[in-house]
Design a protein around this motif. Structure first.
Motif, PDB file in Angstrom:
ATOM      1  N   GLY A   1       0.812  -1.208   0.000  1.00  0.00           N
ATOM      2  CA  GLY A   1       0.000   0.000   0.000  1.00  0.00           C
ATOM      3  C   GLY A   1       0.845   1.257   0.000  1.00  0.00           C
ATOM      4  O   GLY A   1       0.527   2.230  -0.693  1.00  0.00           O
ATOM      5  N   ALA A   2       1.931   1.263   0.767  1.00  0.00           N
ATOM      6  CA  ALA A   2       2.819   2.426   0.812  1.00  0.00           C
ATOM      7  C   ALA A   2       3.459   2.687  -0.543  1.00  0.00           C
ATOM      8  O   ALA A   2       3.553   3.833  -0.994  1.00  0.00           O
ATOM      9  N   PHE A   3       3.888   1.614  -1.205  1.00  0.00           N
ATOM     10  CA  PHE A   3       4.521   1.755  -2.522  1.00  0.00           C
ATOM     11  C   PHE A   3       3.549   2.381  -3.519  1.00  0.00           C
ATOM     12  O   PHE A   3       3.875   3.357  -4.208  1.00  0.00           O
ATOM     13  N   GLY A   4       2.341   1.859  -3.605  1.00  0.00           N
ATOM     14  CA  GLY A   4       1.366   2.373  -4.554  1.00  0.00           C
ATOM     15  C   GLY A   4       0.929   3.787  -4.251  1.00  0.00           C
ATOM     16  O   GLY A   4       0.812   4.629  -5.151  1.00  0.00           O
ATOM     17  N   ALA A   5       0.695   4.087  -2.976  1.00  0.00           N
ATOM     18  CA  ALA A   5       0.196   5.409  -2.599  1.00  0.00           C
ATOM     19  C   ALA A   5       1.222   6.498  -2.866  1.00  0.00           C
ATOM     20  O   ALA A   5       0.905   7.539  -3.459  1.00  0.00           O
ATOM     21  N   LEU A   6       2.469   6.281  -2.439  1.00  0.00           N
ATOM     22  CA  LEU A   6       3.495   7.308  -2.624  1.00  0.00           C
ATOM     23  C   LEU A   6       3.887   7.462  -4.087  1.00  0.00           C
ATOM     24  O   LEU A   6       4.155   8.567  -4.552  1.00  0.00           O
ATOM     25  N   ALA A   7       3.936   6.358  -4.833  1.00  0.00           N
ATOM     26  CA  ALA A   7       4.247   6.448  -6.267  1.00  0.00           C
ATOM     27  C   ALA A   7       3.202   7.289  -6.983  1.00  0.00           C
ATOM     28  O   ALA A   7       3.534   8.162  -7.806  1.00  0.00           O
ATOM     29  N   ALA A   8       1.930   7.070  -6.659  1.00  0.00           N
ATOM     30  CA  ALA A   8       0.853   7.795  -7.327  1.00  0.00           C
ATOM     31  C   ALA A   8       0.867   9.279  -6.995  1.00  0.00           C
ATOM     32  O   ALA A   8       0.709  10.126  -7.879  1.00  0.00           O
ATOM     33  N   VAL A   9       1.069   9.616  -5.720  1.00  0.00           N
ATOM     34  CA  VAL A   9       0.993  11.023  -5.347  1.00  0.00           C
ATOM     35  C   VAL A   9       2.200  11.803  -5.863  1.00  0.00           C
ATOM     36  O   VAL A   9       2.070  12.947  -6.308  1.00  0.00           O
ATOM     37  N   VAL A  10       3.393  11.201  -5.843  1.00  0.00           N
ATOM     38  CA  VAL A  10       4.570  11.883  -6.390  1.00  0.00           C
ATOM     39  C   VAL A  10       4.441  12.025  -7.899  1.00  0.00           C
ATOM     40  O   VAL A  10       4.762  13.063  -8.478  1.00  0.00           O
ATOM     41  N   GLY A  11       3.943  10.971  -8.559  1.00  0.00           N
ATOM     42  CA  GLY A  11       3.784  11.031 -10.010  1.00  0.00           C
ATOM     43  C   GLY A  11       2.757  12.056 -10.442  1.00  0.00           C
ATOM     44  O   GLY A  11       2.916  12.700 -11.489  1.00  0.00           O
ATOM     45  N   SER A  12       1.688  12.250  -9.669  1.00  0.00           N
ATOM     46  CA  SER A  12       0.638  13.183 -10.065  1.00  0.00           C
ATOM     47  C   SER A  12       0.967  14.627  -9.701  1.00  0.00           C
ATOM     48  O   SER A  12       0.578  15.553 -10.416  1.00  0.00           O
TER      49      SER A  12
END
Length: 461
Positions: free
Chosen positions: A184-195
């Motif tokens: 969950g941490a990997f997906g959440a942080l990847a998405a917010v930094v990417g967006s």
């Protein structure tokens, strides 16, 4: 968790388009945690209230807790107000038409207020509070059930025992869900930094860094001083004890994800079950120090950025309204932005468009809000326990020294903690140190009957 968080940030910077597509990983994990929040709060609050012999004792703990929450909200607002007026972080920014649309969208989705807010606390049915995931509705149902069990006396003790077993089951399920935390941490942080993008972060670095610094000052100086004066506990030892929970909050951007762990850890630390059962769930709705600081600084930031600075009187009236409007946010990610929209829409509609300026970085500021809220509730639980005689200081020293480690596998305390957190403990001067005998245990356990004389114990049915 650390490795997954770093990997998510790197992926978000290196391949933003791919990273954004991983958002369901983080959303799914937070939804799993949120699924357990209502049952955890219900069991904890019912056990906390139902186990206290007199309603007046519950009122004493609850009244002291609410008084503390209101006082700390004013302190947090004052700190945010002082820093915001010194920094003026919104100067030099410009509002585009696209950002105006984002601000109006947030205002349209703002939560109810006034009479509608009060009525929204009442669930449609007794069980709909659990199915809809409304924290304040769950609190209301739990309060009614807890006082009803308290009024039943001995007739309600089998129900209390059953709820205690249900709580153990819920914590076991929770520990299973937490195995998925790195994903969950990997997906959440990847998405917010990417967006969000690097450019947006650079442009809004002043408000972000200023907000983080303000939260840090509040936790270390204000909460640290209160904890030492009120309970003679070193703040940094307490924060180290809660380190894994802070890591979970950083990755999910919501203090709600660590609520079950805070309940379990506070009981393990030496705070009596009634105090934990009342203070922690109530604190998640009414003790939002980080959100208070955010609302203050964000309001000043938007006003400065739009060239419409607020007079001191306007600042005070707006923030007093926001202090009321923010109650019930309950640690949910993004709730601070909704409360900000509500306050501006009601008191300064001309500033609503400016919410779009902060939408892009709200996810990063949400982490600081959640961390501060969590730290504030942990400190509040220890202080309320100390002031009401429901805190075992000697046990706390052993736990913070590492002599009594927390059981990460089950989120439950060990045998020593179970004895300490006996659900039938009285709240009094020596509460938390000498639990009252459990009337549901067999006579042998109380020092009577054959087992007390050396004969084998016979199970009581």
């Amino acid at each position: 968790m650390i490795a997954a968080s770093i990997a998510g940030i790197v992926l978000g910077l290196a391949a933003p388009d791919t990273a954004v597509q991983l958002k369901p990983l983080g959303t799914g994990f937070v939804n799993l945690i949120r699924m357990m929040i209502s049952p955890v709060i219900f069991c904890t609050l019912v056990l906390g209230i139902g186990s206290v012999r007199r309603a007046a004792q519950v009122g004493r703990v609850g009244g002291l807790a609410l008084g503390y929450f209101v006082a700390m909200s004013f302190v947090a607002l004052a700190v945010g107000l002082a820093v915001g007026n010194v920094l003026h972080p919104g100067s030099g920014l410009h509002l585009t038409s696209a950002l105006k649309g984002a601000g109006q969208a947030q205002a349209a989705g703002a939560p109810p207020e006034g009479v509608d807010f009060v009525l929204s606390i009442i669930p449609t049915t007794f069980v709909s509070a659990f199915t809809e995931g409304q924290v304040l509705q769950t609190l209301l149902v739990a309060l009614l059930a807890g006082f009803a069990l308290q009024a039943l006396g001995r007739a309600g003790e089998p129900v209390l025992r059953g709820i205690g077993h249900l709580q153990k089951l819920i914590f076991r399920v929770m520990s299973m869900i937490l195995w998925a935390a790195p994903v969950g941490a990997f997906g959440a942080l990847a998405a917010v930094v990417g967006s969000a993008g690097v450019d947006a972060l650079k442009a809004l670095a002043t408000i972000m860094l200023g907000f983080y610094a303000t939260c840090l000052i509040f936790v270390v100086v204000v909460l640290g001083a209160l904890l030492w004066i009120g309970a003679r506990i070193n703040l940094f030892r307490l924060l180290r004890y809660l380190a894994r929970d802070f890591l979970l909050i950083v990755s999910t951007s919501s203090s709600e994800s660590a609520l079950p762990r805070l309940i379990a850890k506070m009981e393990h630390l030496g705070v009596s079950r009634p105090v934990v059962g009342i203070t922690v769930p109530a604190g998640y709705s009414f003790n939002l120090d980080g959100t208070m600081i955010y609302l203050t600084m964000a309001s000043l930031f938007i006003a400065d950025a739009m060239g419409k600075p607020l007079a001191f009187g306007e600042q005070i009236s707006l923030l007093l309204f926001m202090m009321v409007a923010s109650k019930g946010a309950a640690g949910v990610s993004g709730s601070g932005l909704a409360s900000l929209a509500t306050g501006l829409q009601s008191h300064k509609p001309a500033l609503v468009d400016g919410i779009g300026l902060i939408v892009g970085i709200d996810r990063f500021m949400s982490e600081a809000r959640a961390l501060t809220n969590f730290a504030g509730n942990a400190v509040a639980t220890v202080l309320i326990g100390t002031w009401t005689g429901g805190f075992d200081r000697s046990r706390a020293d052993r736990v913070l020294a590492g002599d009594l480690p927390f059981d990460e596998a089950t989120l439950l305390a060990d045998a020593d903690a179970d004895a300490h957190a006996d659900p039938h403990v009285h709240l009094g001067k020596d509460s938390g140190k000498h639990p009252a005998p459990d009337p549901l245990k067999e006579p042998a356990a109380l020092g009577h009957g054959p087992a007390a004389a050396g004969a084998p114990a016979t199970p009581q049915v």
